[in-house]
Design a protein around this motif. Structure first.
Motif, mmCIF file in Angstrom:
data_model
loop_
_atom_site.group_PDB
_atom_site.id
_atom_site.type_symbol
_atom_site.label_atom_id
_atom_site.label_comp_id
_atom_site.label_asym_id
_atom_site.label_seq_id
_atom_site.Cartn_x
_atom_site.Cartn_y
_atom_site.Cartn_z
ATOM 1 N N MET A 220 0.616 -1.310 0.221
ATOM 2 C CA MET A 220 -0.065 -0.001 -0.292
ATOM 3 C C MET A 220 0.789 1.317 0.025
ATOM 4 S SD MET A 220 -2.968 1.311 -0.271
ATOM 5 C CE MET A 220 -3.884 -0.182 0.091
ATOM 6 N N PHE A 221 2.033 1.188 0.792
ATOM 7 C CA PHE A 221 2.905 2.282 0.796
ATOM 8 C C PHE A 221 3.444 2.469 -0.570
ATOM 9 C CE2 PHE A 221 7.407 3.946 0.972
ATOM 10 C CZ PHE A 221 7.061 5.204 1.619
ATOM 11 N N ALA A 222 3.979 1.499 -1.176
ATOM 12 C CA ALA A 222 4.296 1.603 -2.546
ATOM 13 C C ALA A 222 3.363 2.308 -3.718
ATOM 14 C CB ALA A 222 4.913 0.135 -3.341
ATOM 15 N N VAL A 223 2.029 1.789 -3.456
ATOM 16 C CA VAL A 223 0.855 2.256 -4.346
ATOM 17 C C VAL A 223 0.773 3.731 -4.098
ATOM 18 C CG1 VAL A 223 -1.582 2.176 -4.650
ATOM 19 C CG2 VAL A 223 -0.478 -0.008 -4.618
ATOM 20 N N ASN A 224 0.801 4.148 -2.812
ATOM 21 C CA ASN A 224 0.577 5.593 -2.376
ATOM 22 C C ASN A 224 1.694 6.259 -2.885
ATOM 23 O OD1 ASN A 224 -1.760 5.222 -1.170
ATOM 24 N ND2 ASN A 224 -0.716 4.728 0.864
ATOM 25 N N VAL A 225 2.892 5.787 -2.943
ATOM 26 C CA VAL A 225 4.057 6.750 -3.441
ATOM 27 C C VAL A 225 3.843 6.866 -4.955
ATOM 28 C CG1 VAL A 225 6.462 6.506 -3.819
ATOM 29 C CG2 VAL A 225 5.540 5.887 -1.636
ATOM 30 N N ASP A 226 3.591 5.861 -5.609
ATOM 31 C CA ASP A 226 3.224 5.643 -7.063
ATOM 32 C C ASP A 226 2.097 6.706 -7.429
ATOM 33 O OD1 ASP A 226 5.205 3.995 -7.648
ATOM 34 O OD2 ASP A 226 3.790 2.306 -7.814
ATOM 35 N N LEU A 227 1.050 6.709 -6.820
ATOM 36 C CA LEU A 227 0.117 7.682 -6.908
ATOM 37 C C LEU A 227 0.529 9.251 -6.757
ATOM 38 C CD1 LEU A 227 -2.843 8.444 -7.327
ATOM 39 C CD2 LEU A 227 -3.098 8.174 -4.727
ATOM 40 N N LEU A 228 1.515 9.428 -5.550
ATOM 41 C CA LEU A 228 1.975 10.659 -5.507
ATOM 42 C C LEU A 228 2.969 10.991 -6.746
ATOM 43 C CD1 LEU A 228 2.690 13.375 -3.920
ATOM 44 C CD2 LEU A 228 4.610 11.676 -2.751
ATOM 45 N N LYS A 229 3.760 10.218 -7.175
ATOM 46 C CA LYS A 229 4.425 10.427 -8.543
ATOM 47 C C LYS A 229 3.529 10.912 -9.752
ATOM 48 C CE LYS A 229 7.700 6.789 -7.269
ATOM 49 N NZ LYS A 229 8.458 5.638 -7.609
ATOM 50 N N PHE A 230 2.365 10.003 -9.854
ATOM 51 C CA PHE A 230 1.577 10.376 -10.969
ATOM 52 C C PHE A 230 0.708 11.803 -10.743
ATOM 53 C CE2 PHE A 230 -2.752 10.504 -12.260
ATOM 54 C CZ PHE A 230 -2.555 10.292 -13.679
ATOM 55 N N GLN A 231 0.543 12.171 -9.444
ATOM 56 C CA GLN A 231 0.084 13.619 -9.111
ATOM 57 C C GLN A 231 0.970 14.486 -9.559
ATOM 58 O OE1 GLN A 231 -3.069 14.035 -8.898
ATOM 59 N NE2 GLN A 231 -4.110 12.073 -7.813
ATOM 60 N N MET A 232 2.139 14.188 -9.395
ATOM 61 C CA MET A 232 3.341 15.365 -9.450
ATOM 62 C C MET A 232 3.674 15.420 -10.864
ATOM 63 S SD MET A 232 5.814 14.038 -5.954
ATOM 64 C CE MET A 232 6.958 14.900 -6.836
ATOM 65 N N GLY A 233 3.203 14.548 -11.625
ATOM 66 C CA GLY A 233 3.773 14.190 -13.072
ATOM 67 C C GLY A 233 5.452 13.797 -13.275
ATOM 68 N N MET A 234 5.706 13.132 -12.304
ATOM 69 C CA MET A 234 6.890 12.249 -12.047
ATOM 70 C C MET A 234 6.908 10.938 -12.865
ATOM 71 S SD MET A 234 9.056 11.247 -8.695
ATOM 72 C CE MET A 234 9.456 13.090 -8.271
ATOM 73 N N PRO A 235 7.824 10.531 -13.603
ATOM 74 C CA PRO A 235 7.782 9.095 -14.058
ATOM 75 C C PRO A 235 7.540 7.935 -12.832
ATOM 76 C CG PRO A 235 9.630 10.429 -15.069
ATOM 77 C CD PRO A 235 9.202 11.148 -13.726
ATOM 78 N N ILE A 236 6.592 7.242 -13.189
ATOM 79 C CA ILE A 236 6.468 6.122 -12.055
ATOM 80 C C ILE A 236 7.478 5.384 -11.803
ATOM 81 C CG2 ILE A 236 4.772 4.238 -11.674
ATOM 82 C CD1 ILE A 236 3.687 6.717 -11.680
ATOM 83 N N GLN A 237 8.595 5.245 -12.666
ATOM 84 C CA GLN A 237 10.095 4.214 -12.336
ATOM 85 C C GLN A 237 10.862 4.928 -11.548
ATOM 86 O OE1 GLN A 237 8.676 5.205 -15.438
ATOM 87 N NE2 GLN A 237 10.322 5.981 -16.654
ATOM 88 N N ALA A 238 10.693 6.367 -11.305
ATOM 89 C CA ALA A 238 11.683 7.258 -10.387
ATOM 90 C C ALA A 238 11.501 6.600 -9.016
ATOM 91 C CB ALA A 238 11.473 8.666 -10.798
ATOM 92 N N SER A 239 12.582 6.898 -8.431
ATOM 93 C CA SER A 239 12.632 6.484 -6.868
ATOM 94 C C SER A 239 12.203 7.894 -6.175
ATOM 95 C CB SER A 239 14.082 6.031 -6.698
ATOM 96 O OG SER A 239 14.249 5.665 -5.155
#
Length: 448
Positions: A220-239
């Motif tokens: 769930m933490f990984a999913v939330n971080v990926d959602l945050l990346k998406f909302q930021m316009g950041m590549p999902i594969q980024a760390s």
């Protein structure tokens, strides 16, 4: 062969270095503010809103250009394969005849070169259009601001969701460490004959369940971080690593609004309706201006060339020039303009009604958000106390069990109660943070 192997190893090392560099370049550590700033320069919605602003500026310049001088040129060349014939009355012949006489006029080659200037002198709708174009630009700027606010809200909620998952993971890790110690101690006591096998099994079941919960929270933490990346316009594969702490977020002050607040004036939605109402009023003004005439001036100059031989076509020219005014006034159009004005007035009235309704809705939203925030704040405080009590009960139960005055069942029940208290605390904490964002948005305190 040796050179080929050397070249292959060199290319492989370069490729590994490049990939490592790219991987490092996609590693980020962001606070909430940094995440919002990143979104403002990378989120597609904001980038498109910026493009819309530029389109609006170009539209304003385009509208201004309608009233500027308009210059056009033309060139016409004709080759009469057969000259036109005209019939003249026979009376013009000598001697006069009752039969029409066919006559051919003109030259084989004919061309005209001209330039024309048109200038709008007066048009009521154009004057209103200039005012409306500037208001349209204002509307695009406010739409862009609304997009930034919505993006900031989405990024904030996603960031808080990730922080809550991280907090939950910390609680589970602490609980798992204590439970592992209890399991090890109980296994040692069982080997020495001081406890039963069922005591070990109970703790092992709890440990297995807690490890499963930990894996779920990690996902769930990984999913939330990926959602945050998406909302930021950041590549999902980024760390992406989060640097803010949930304790600092909770300590931020929250201003509660009074009942007679005028916070609606700070809401971008209300500002947008104000701009839309202004556009509707300008449209009403434009409809009224349609009753007025329009006046424009023009000037043109041309040269015509005629000849029967192409080589001598441009040797002789016949210039023509003219200036003039054009007045256009549509006096009667079946009453269409009257009803267009009436509809424009009704549209302005609808805008006023929408603004009144939105003002009332914002007041309701603020009131509801305040109640939800206060309720979640009390819930977090209660669940935090329950979490402390559950930890204390578990501590006492373990001591009693180790001293032989308590049962393993008490420890198991205390472990289960602690897990439930942790889940309730995390849920209440999530609700508190989300309600805090909703309250700030409702009160118009989120402005970018």
């Amino acid at each position: 062969m040796i050179h080929k192997i050397y070249l292959f190893m060199l290319l492989l090392s370069i490729n590994i270095a490049v990939n490592a560099q790219e991987k490092d370049s996609l590693s980020y550590k962001f606070s909430l503010k940094s995440a919002i700033d990143f979104a403002f320069t990378h989120q597609t919605a904001i980038l498109n809103a910026t493009v819309d602003e530029e389109i609006a500026r170009n539209t304003v310049k385009q509208t201004v250009g309608i009233g500027l001088p308009q210059v056009s040129t033309s060139f016409n060349f004709q080759d009469f394969l057969k000259l036109p014939t005209t019939l003249l009355p026979g009376e013009f012949a000598s001697p006069p005849s009752s039969t029409p006489i066919p006559v051919t006029f003109g030259t084989k080659y004919s061309s005209t070169l001209g330039i024309q200037l048109n200038q709008l002198l007066f048009d009521g709708s154009y004057i209103v259009g200039l005012q409306a174009s500037k208001t349209y630009k204002e509307l695009s700027v406010r739409n862009s601001k609304r997009t930034r606010i919505e993006t900031a809200v989405a990024v904030t909620k996603a960031y808080y969701s990730a922080l809550v998952s991280k907090e939950q993971l910390g609680l589970i890790d602490a609980n798992l460490a204590q439970l592992t110690k209890s399991l090890n101690d109980t296994e040692a006591m069982f080997k020495n004959g001081f406890s039963e096998k069922i005591d070990v099994d109970r703790l092992q079941v709890l440990k297995n369940n807690l490890e499963t919960d930990r894996e779920n929270v990690l996902r769930m933490f990984a999913v939330n971080v990926d959602l945050l990346k998406f909302q930021m316009g950041m590549p999902i594969q980024a760390s992406l690593a989060l640097t803010d702490k949930i304790s600092n977020v909770r300590s931020e002050p929250v201003v509660l609004q009074v009942s007679d607040t005028t916070a609606y004036k700070g809401r971008i939605e209300y500002n947008l309706l104000e701009t839309q109402k202004k556009l509707n009023e300008l449209d009403l003004k434009r409809q009224k201006s349609m009753f007025l005439p329009t006046l424009s001036g023009f000037a043109s100059a041309s040269k015509s060339f005629q000849s029967d031989e192409l080589q001598k076509h441009f040797e002789q020219s016949f210039p023509t020039s003219v200036i003039g005014l054009t007045l256009s006034w549509n006096i009667i159009n079946g009453g269409q303009r009257i009803y267009q004005v009436r509809n424009a007035k009704l549209t302005v009235l609808k805008s006023a009604n929408d603004m009144l309704n939105l003002k009332n809705g914002i007041a309701l939203e603020i009131s509801t958000s305040q109640k939800a925030y206060l309720s979640s704040l009390r819930s977090v405080e209660n669940q935090q106390r329950n979490l402390g009590l559950s930890n204390e009960i578990l501590r006492v139960s373990r001591i009693k069990y180790e001293q032989g005055v308590g049962s393993s069942l008490e420890v198991t029940i205390a472990e289960t109660s602690l897990k439930e208290a942790q889940n309730n605390y995390i849920k209440a904490l999530y609700d508190l943070l989300i309600n805090k964002v909703d309250l700030d948005k409702a009160a118009g305190r989120i402005n970018y």
